[in-house]
Design a protein around this motif. Sequence first.
Motif, PDB file in Angstrom:
ATOM      1  N   THR A  12       1.234   0.840  -5.451  1.00 47.27           N
ATOM      2  CA  THR A  12      -0.078   1.268  -5.931  1.00 47.27           C
ATOM      3  C   THR A  12       0.122   2.155  -7.153  1.00 47.27           C
ATOM      4  O   THR A  12       1.238   2.566  -7.464  1.00 47.27           O
ATOM      5  N   TRP A  14      -6.774   6.148  -1.207  1.00 48.69           N
ATOM      6  CA  TRP A  14      -5.460   5.585  -0.881  1.00 48.69           C
ATOM      7  C   TRP A  14      -5.002   6.041   0.499  1.00 48.69           C
ATOM      8  O   TRP A  14      -4.457   5.251   1.277  1.00 48.69           O
ATOM      9  N   TYR A  70      -4.563  -7.004  -2.217  1.00 49.21           N
ATOM     10  CA  TYR A  70      -4.498  -6.367  -0.898  1.00 49.21           C
ATOM     11  C   TYR A  70      -5.821  -6.536  -0.148  1.00 49.21           C
ATOM     12  O   TYR A  70      -5.839  -6.823   1.058  1.00 49.21           O
ATOM     13  N   VAL A  82       0.832  -1.202   0.000  1.00 54.34           N
ATOM     14  CA  VAL A  82       0.000   0.000   0.000  1.00 54.34           C
ATOM     15  C   VAL A  82       0.871   1.259   0.000  1.00 54.34           C
ATOM     16  O   VAL A  82       0.485   2.296  -0.538  1.00 54.34           O
ATOM     17  N   LEU A 108      -9.545  -0.477   0.692  1.00 57.35           N
ATOM     18  CA  LEU A 108      -8.796  -0.908  -0.489  1.00 57.35           C
ATOM     19  C   LEU A 108      -9.728  -1.321  -1.626  1.00 57.35           C
ATOM     20  O   LEU A 108      -9.443  -1.071  -2.798  1.00 57.35           O
ATOM     21  N   SER A 153      -6.801   4.125   3.062  1.00 58.80           N
ATOM     22  CA  SER A 153      -6.219   2.778   3.115  1.00 58.80           C
ATOM     23  C   SER A 153      -4.892   2.789   3.857  1.00 58.80           C
ATOM     24  O   SER A 153      -4.592   1.882   4.642  1.00 58.80           O
ATOM     25  N   LYS A 154      -4.099   3.818   3.627  1.00 57.68           N
ATOM     26  CA  LYS A 154      -2.804   3.943   4.299  1.00 57.68           C
ATOM     27  C   LYS A 154      -2.999   4.139   5.803  1.00 57.68           C
ATOM     28  O   LYS A 154      -2.267   3.569   6.615  1.00 57.68           O
TER      29      LYS A 154
END
Length: 458
Positions: free
Chosen positions: A302, A371, A436, A298, A353, A374-375
């Motif tokens: 990406t 993103w 992921y 991640v 994700l 997700s991070k």
Amino acid sequence: MTFESGPTYKSAEEVLAKTGFWHWRVFIVVLSACSCWALNATPFMIPTFAAECDKCETEKVTIKKEFNVPAGFWGIELMSSALFLGNMCFGLITAYLADIFGRRIIILISMFCFGALGALSIFSTSYAVLLVFRFLQGAFFGTTTTVPYVLASECVEFRWHPYVIGLLGLWWSVGYSITALIGYICTTWQQMMLVTSIPSILASIYFYFTLPESFIFLVDNKRVKDINDWINRMQNPKDPVQCNVEHMLQQIDATQESMATNTLSASMKYLIHHKKYMIYLIGSTIISVFAFYLYLGVAVGTDVKLEELGPYWVYLLGGFIEIPGYLCTPIILTRFRQQYAIAGVHVFAGCALFSMVVTPSSTKTLYLIEWLVSKFAMSMCFQCMFIFVGDLYPAIIRNTCVGISTAFGNLGGMFVLQIYAEAQNVLNGKLPMLIYTAMCFINAAVIMSYPKSIGHEP
């Protein structure tokens, strides 16, 4: 000072409860040990800019350019794989040495060697030589991350361990974010490697004079004088710890006689006679492999692109967004049942994700936000992995099982970039996100498959 007569302490935990967490002497030790993660983050992540930086605004002499390294499975991605391979091959050995010789000395040696090998790598005459240095660095990477956590957590009461994990994460975010600044300022990969390596060498010298040994290690090894010195150094002068150390050790021996020998052979015998922990070990290894794969994937695996900001700002945003994750994790773990909380965090990460799967990457702003979410979730997942895996096992096999799980966890980090390089053109670039997502849900299922009564006191 300590006293030959005074309150009867029956365990090291009771002494640590007395010395506390927020007393400045203890907190400085914890903060110092946790700072190793910041010092590790920069050498770990610097290949993001040193290996190849095709989208950087300024011309840079990268590893890919200098050595004409090809892309692909056996190309520039090996910079990360070599580090993980070294950690997998030697990480368990060096971590086990910390159980024999002490946490402090292993941290000092590992930090110095980790930095020195990184600094020496700038003299590499070929990509193969550079990979050898990276592999050797990996041999000390595990002990400069897990052992500082062990030392810090063994200097405070058990209930403060989630907060130690939070501090580790915050320090990691600091190092992670500084990497972007280093990548922006430096113009050659040699400069980047040198700038990220020297701090580890300096830190090892500083820790030699300031970092004490783990209190739990001293107690386990019955080093009476050192225990007294540790208490004298860490106690609050206004509320001294009046502990009869020899009496405390006798109390510990009386209650933990069956666990007196915490050796590798004793751990393996315990595993053989308690086969459920062998099954636990399989599950925790899966969790660790996926956790390493997910975090690095991640972070850099990406297709997030935002040319208006440039690679440095996108990377920096990825570092900053982890900070609230590291702040939230201790709160979540202390307010909810850990097993449910950790599984829930993985489900949340999987949903975030999956949103990237259904959102076109051409929708740049929305895709970037997804993103970042997700991070944020992945930072919590990675933290939770350390706590959950550690809490699965009783003390006699904890170090061994955690070491095995994290050692094999390096397989995830070793191949993530190679798999991404092959998968990024499949399903319009969405296959990596699907991988992921699946890993997050699998980890959540594995976590929930454990008995509801998991968790052991240290």
